[in-house]
Design an enzyme around this catalytic site. Sequence first.
Site, PDB file in Angstrom:
ATOM      1  N   SER A   1     -21.702  -7.932 -11.169  1.00 34.64           N
ATOM      2  CA  SER A   1     -21.549  -6.722 -11.953  1.00 34.64           C
ATOM      3  C   SER A   1     -20.440  -6.838 -12.965  1.00 34.64           C
ATOM      4  O   SER A   1     -19.472  -7.566 -12.868  1.00 34.64           O
ATOM      5  CB  SER A   1     -21.367  -5.627 -10.929  1.00 34.64           C
TER       6      SER A   1
ATOM      7  N   TYR B   1     -16.308  -1.295  -4.523  1.00 39.46           N
ATOM      8  CA  TYR B   1     -17.519  -2.024  -4.818  1.00 39.46           C
ATOM      9  C   TYR B   1     -17.086  -3.239  -5.910  1.00 39.46           C
ATOM     10  O   TYR B   1     -17.307  -4.121  -5.814  1.00 39.46           O
ATOM     11  CB  TYR B   1     -18.209  -1.100  -5.753  1.00 39.46           C
TER      12      TYR B   1
HETATM   13  N1  LIG Z   1     -28.673  -1.115 -11.758  1.00 41.98           N
HETATM   14  C1  LIG Z   1     -27.410  -1.767 -12.480  1.00 41.98           C
HETATM   15  O1  LIG Z   1     -27.207  -1.030 -13.590  1.00 41.98           O
HETATM   16  C2  LIG Z   1     -26.541  -2.566 -11.949  1.00 41.98           C
HETATM   17  C3  LIG Z   1     -25.343  -3.008 -12.686  1.00 41.98           C
HETATM   18  C4  LIG Z   1     -24.630  -4.043 -12.168  1.00 41.98           C
HETATM   19  C5  LIG Z   1     -24.907  -4.493 -11.043  1.00 41.98           C
HETATM   20  N2  LIG Z   1     -25.853  -4.391 -10.459  1.00 41.98           N
HETATM   21  C6  LIG Z   1     -26.240  -4.946  -9.080  1.00 41.98           C
HETATM   22  O2  LIG Z   1     -27.845  -5.310  -9.244  1.00 41.98           O
HETATM   23  C7  LIG Z   1     -28.259  -5.184  -7.774  1.00 41.98           C
HETATM   24  C8  LIG Z   1     -29.232  -4.436  -7.521  1.00 41.98           C
HETATM   25  O3  LIG Z   1     -28.955  -3.220  -8.126  1.00 41.98           O
HETATM   26  P1  LIG Z   1     -29.855  -1.977  -8.314  1.00 41.98           P
HETATM   27  O4  LIG Z   1     -29.419  -0.939  -9.304  1.00 41.98           O
HETATM   28  O5  LIG Z   1     -31.419  -2.457  -8.425  1.00 41.98           O
HETATM   29  O6  LIG Z   1     -29.875  -1.288  -6.801  1.00 41.98           O
HETATM   30  P2  LIG Z   1     -30.876  -0.540  -5.979  1.00 41.98           P
HETATM   31  O7  LIG Z   1     -30.050   0.450  -5.087  1.00 41.98           O
HETATM   32  O8  LIG Z   1     -31.867   0.038  -6.797  1.00 41.98           O
HETATM   33  O9  LIG Z   1     -31.644  -1.593  -4.984  1.00 41.98           O
HETATM   34  C9  LIG Z   1     -30.696  -2.342  -3.912  1.00 41.98           C
HETATM   35  C10 LIG Z   1     -31.835  -2.976  -3.025  1.00 41.98           C
HETATM   36  O10 LIG Z   1     -31.109  -3.517  -2.072  1.00 41.98           O
HETATM   37  C11 LIG Z   1     -31.666  -3.089  -0.680  1.00 41.98           C
HETATM   38  N3  LIG Z   1     -30.554  -3.390   0.307  1.00 41.98           N
HETATM   39  C12 LIG Z   1     -29.458  -2.490   0.413  1.00 41.98           C
HETATM   40  N4  LIG Z   1     -28.712  -2.859   1.650  1.00 41.98           N
HETATM   41  C13 LIG Z   1     -29.299  -3.977   2.051  1.00 41.98           C
HETATM   42  C14 LIG Z   1     -29.149  -5.004   2.969  1.00 41.98           C
HETATM   43  N5  LIG Z   1     -27.895  -5.099   3.772  1.00 41.98           N
HETATM   44  N6  LIG Z   1     -30.005  -5.923   3.020  1.00 41.98           N
HETATM   45  C15 LIG Z   1     -31.082  -6.166   2.447  1.00 41.98           C
HETATM   46  N7  LIG Z   1     -31.519  -5.563   1.441  1.00 41.98           N
HETATM   47  C16 LIG Z   1     -30.406  -4.348   1.145  1.00 41.98           C
HETATM   48  C17 LIG Z   1     -31.889  -1.817  -0.980  1.00 41.98           C
HETATM   49  O11 LIG Z   1     -32.887  -1.285  -0.024  1.00 41.98           O
HETATM   50  C18 LIG Z   1     -32.634  -1.667  -2.296  1.00 41.98           C
HETATM   51  O12 LIG Z   1     -33.930  -2.166  -2.292  1.00 41.98           O
HETATM   52  C19 LIG Z   1     -26.856  -4.870  -6.867  1.00 41.98           C
HETATM   53  O13 LIG Z   1     -26.416  -5.905  -6.177  1.00 41.98           O
HETATM   54  C20 LIG Z   1     -26.119  -3.977  -7.756  1.00 41.98           C
HETATM   55  O14 LIG Z   1     -24.787  -4.042  -7.504  1.00 41.98           O
HETATM   56  C21 LIG Z   1     -26.797  -3.260 -10.758  1.00 41.98           C
END
Ligand SMILES: NC(=O)c1ccc[n+]([C@@H]2O[C@H](COP(=O)([O-])OP(=O)(O)OC[C@H]3O[C@@H](n4cnc5c(N)ncnc54)[C@H](O)[C@@H]3O)[C@@H](O)[C@H]2O)c1
Length: 254
Positions: free
Chosen positions: A142, A156
């Site tokens: 991130s 986080y």
């Molecule tokens: N969306 C953003 O803007 C953004 C920005 C920076 C980083 N990220 C990172 O990208 C990744 C995905 O983000 P997102 O926004 O799509 O998140 P999201 O919450 O939409 O999806 C995350 C997925 O991970 C799964 N999950 C959670 N805990 C788990 C576990 N213990 N084992 C297996 N699966 C698990 C959830 O069920 C979900 O399907 C994350 O690591 C997040 O920190 C996202």
Amino acid sequence: MGTFSGKVALVTGAARGLGRVTALAFAREGAKVVVTDIDEPGGEGTLRLIQEAGGAGLFIRSDVGVESDVEAMVSKTVEAYGRLDCAVNNAGVVRFQPIVEETAESFDFHVDTNLRGVFYCMKHEIRQMLKNGGGAIVNQSSITGSLTGNPGESVYAATKGGVDGLTKSAALEVAKYNISINAIAACGIDAPGDVFHQWMEKEKISPEAAGNLFPIGRMGKAEELTGAVLFLCSDQARFIVGHLLVVDGGWIAR
Ligand SMILES: NC(=O)c1ccc[n+]([C@@H]2O[C@H](COP(=O)([O-])OP(=O)(O)OC[C@H]3O[C@@H](n4cnc5c(N)ncnc54)[C@H](O)[C@@H]3O)[C@@H](O)[C@H]2O)c1
């Protein structure tokens, strides 16, 4: 023939959001895709979308914070497809909370998935890639972590900074075995269901207004994230080692 024809790609946290669009992108490029998540209906839904578009794959329920699940996730992949070429460690969680209100339970909740999960996944994916004779791993980090802070995201941020450390050191250990490990720091990608969209809905912010927060003047398209992930998994990126690639419409540069 796609760029990943004949390859096997695994994506954790692929039931929705960034993980789902990444799984679909690998499938479009010809990979056999292993969709994994703790959310079974969501994971099965991603697999259905892959199959409806003519792709191939399977769903494995796996909690990345449980080492026996992760070990089984990799061994089931190999049972089904014989190898593992690409892995995107994307599963992640976030709860917005001022640090003075944080609890030990919430600290463990973040660490178990975001940091311990990436560690377990890398360990078992690398073991298999050493047997394959190579592979590529991309960790979903991130911008909040080693690059910048954000109020309400201290824990986080600590986990994502940890992911960056894991990425760099492990990348150095295995680079000479034809295994590349890098990380992505994304923000503002238009992937319905993701954390950014949940925040927009909560704050009642439209995609247009959210887009104006970014120097580029719009939100990122899903393919602008998946393009970066698939590039880092491709043979063209093999000289990139332990890198954190920012995909954020200029947020950090500003
Ligand atoms: N969306 C953003 O803007 C953004 C920005 C920076 C980083 N990220 C990172 O990208 C990744 C995905 O983000 P997102 O926004 O799509 O998140 P999201 O919450 O939409 O999806 C995350 C997925 O991970 C799964 N999950 C959670 N805990 C788990 C576990 N213990 N084992 C297996 N699966 C698990 C959830 O069920 C979900 O399907 C994350 O690591 C997040 O920190 C996202």
